[in-house]
Scaffold this motif. Structure first.
Motif, PDB file in Angstrom:
ATOM      1  N   LEU A  56       7.175 -13.420   1.092  1.00 28.09           N
ATOM      2  CA  LEU A  56       6.684 -14.352   2.094  1.00 28.09           C
ATOM      3  C   LEU A  56       5.743 -15.379   1.465  1.00 28.09           C
ATOM      4  O   LEU A  56       5.790 -16.568   1.794  1.00 28.09           O
ATOM      5  CB  LEU A  56       5.968 -13.585   3.209  1.00 28.09           C
ATOM      6  N   GLY A  57       4.911 -14.946   0.523  1.00 23.67           N
ATOM      7  CA  GLY A  57       4.031 -15.871  -0.193  1.00 23.67           C
ATOM      8  C   GLY A  57       4.826 -16.895  -0.987  1.00 23.67           C
ATOM      9  O   GLY A  57       4.462 -18.082  -1.032  1.00 23.67           O
ATOM     10  N   GLN A  58       5.931 -16.482  -1.614  1.00 29.52           N
ATOM     11  CA  GLN A  58       6.776 -17.416  -2.354  1.00 29.52           C
ATOM     12  C   GLN A  58       7.420 -18.435  -1.419  1.00 29.52           C
ATOM     13  O   GLN A  58       7.505 -19.620  -1.746  1.00 29.52           O
ATOM     14  CB  GLN A  58       7.860 -16.666  -3.120  1.00 29.52           C
ATOM     15  N   ILE A  59       7.844 -17.994  -0.257  1.00 29.74           N
ATOM     16  CA  ILE A  59       8.458 -18.917   0.711  1.00 29.74           C
ATOM     17  C   ILE A  59       7.427 -19.917   1.220  1.00 29.74           C
ATOM     18  O   ILE A  59       7.707 -21.119   1.315  1.00 29.74           O
ATOM     19  CB  ILE A  59       9.076 -18.123   1.879  1.00 29.74           C
ATOM     20  N   ILE A  60       6.231 -19.461   1.528  1.00 28.17           N
ATOM     21  CA  ILE A  60       5.173 -20.351   2.007  1.00 28.17           C
ATOM     22  C   ILE A  60       4.816 -21.370   0.934  1.00 28.17           C
ATOM     23  O   ILE A  60       4.658 -22.561   1.210  1.00 28.17           O
ATOM     24  CB  ILE A  60       3.939 -19.539   2.453  1.00 28.17           C
ATOM     25  N   GLU A  61       4.690 -20.908  -0.301  1.00 33.27           N
ATOM     26  CA  GLU A  61       4.357 -21.818  -1.409  1.00 33.27           C
ATOM     27  C   GLU A  61       5.457 -22.860  -1.597  1.00 33.27           C
ATOM     28  O   GLU A  61       5.170 -24.035  -1.836  1.00 33.27           O
ATOM     29  CB  GLU A  61       4.151 -21.011  -2.689  1.00 33.27           C
TER      30      GLU A  61
END
Length: 137
Positions: free
Chosen positions: A59-64
């Motif tokens: 999820l952090g990779q998608i947000i970034e």
């Protein structure tokens, strides 16, 4: 009108103090016992792949990626292992045989009779309905 419908009047709102549990007196021994129980249930060895939070990382990779206006990374699907198909009736029969063998009983297991659907007739339906209602007294 919708806002008025959603409003609550003071007599409709309960005080949150009603929901609080009553105060309880605890001894030092009870508190020490609770702390000891929590300490005994705590694990310090929570490391390794099985304890890794892959969802939060993905999820952090998608947000970034969305912040930087780029395509989110393609994540690899976890390998799915096919599950073992179990015949429940065979497992039940085997369990019954083992239980009977342990008790020293005869281990023959018989099949349960199959239920048959009952046919309804027009006569049964005709008996249920009558032309009149009974009068009330």
């Amino acid at each position: 009108m919708i806002v008025l419908h959603a409003m609550r009047w003071p007599d409709e709102i309960r005080s949150p103090e009603e929901l609080l549990p009553p105060p309880v007196e605890l001894s030092d021994e009870e508190i020490d016992g609770a702390l000891a129980l929590m300490a005994s249930m705590t694990r310090e060895d929570l490391e390794g792949e099985e304890f890794q939070d892959t969802y939060t990382e993905a999820l952090g990779q998608i947000i970034e990626a969305k912040r930087e206006d780029r395509e989110p990374p393609k994540l690899q699907e976890p390998e799915s292992k096919p599950g073992q198909i179990v015949d429940l009736m065979a497992a039940l029969n085997e369990s019954v045989q083992q239980a009977r063998a342990a008790r020293g009983e005869d281990t023959d297991v018989h099949e349960l009779p199959k239920k048959t659907a009952k046919k309804t007739t027009k006569k049964a339906a005709a008996k249920k309905t009558s032309g009149r209602r009974p009068r009330s007294a």
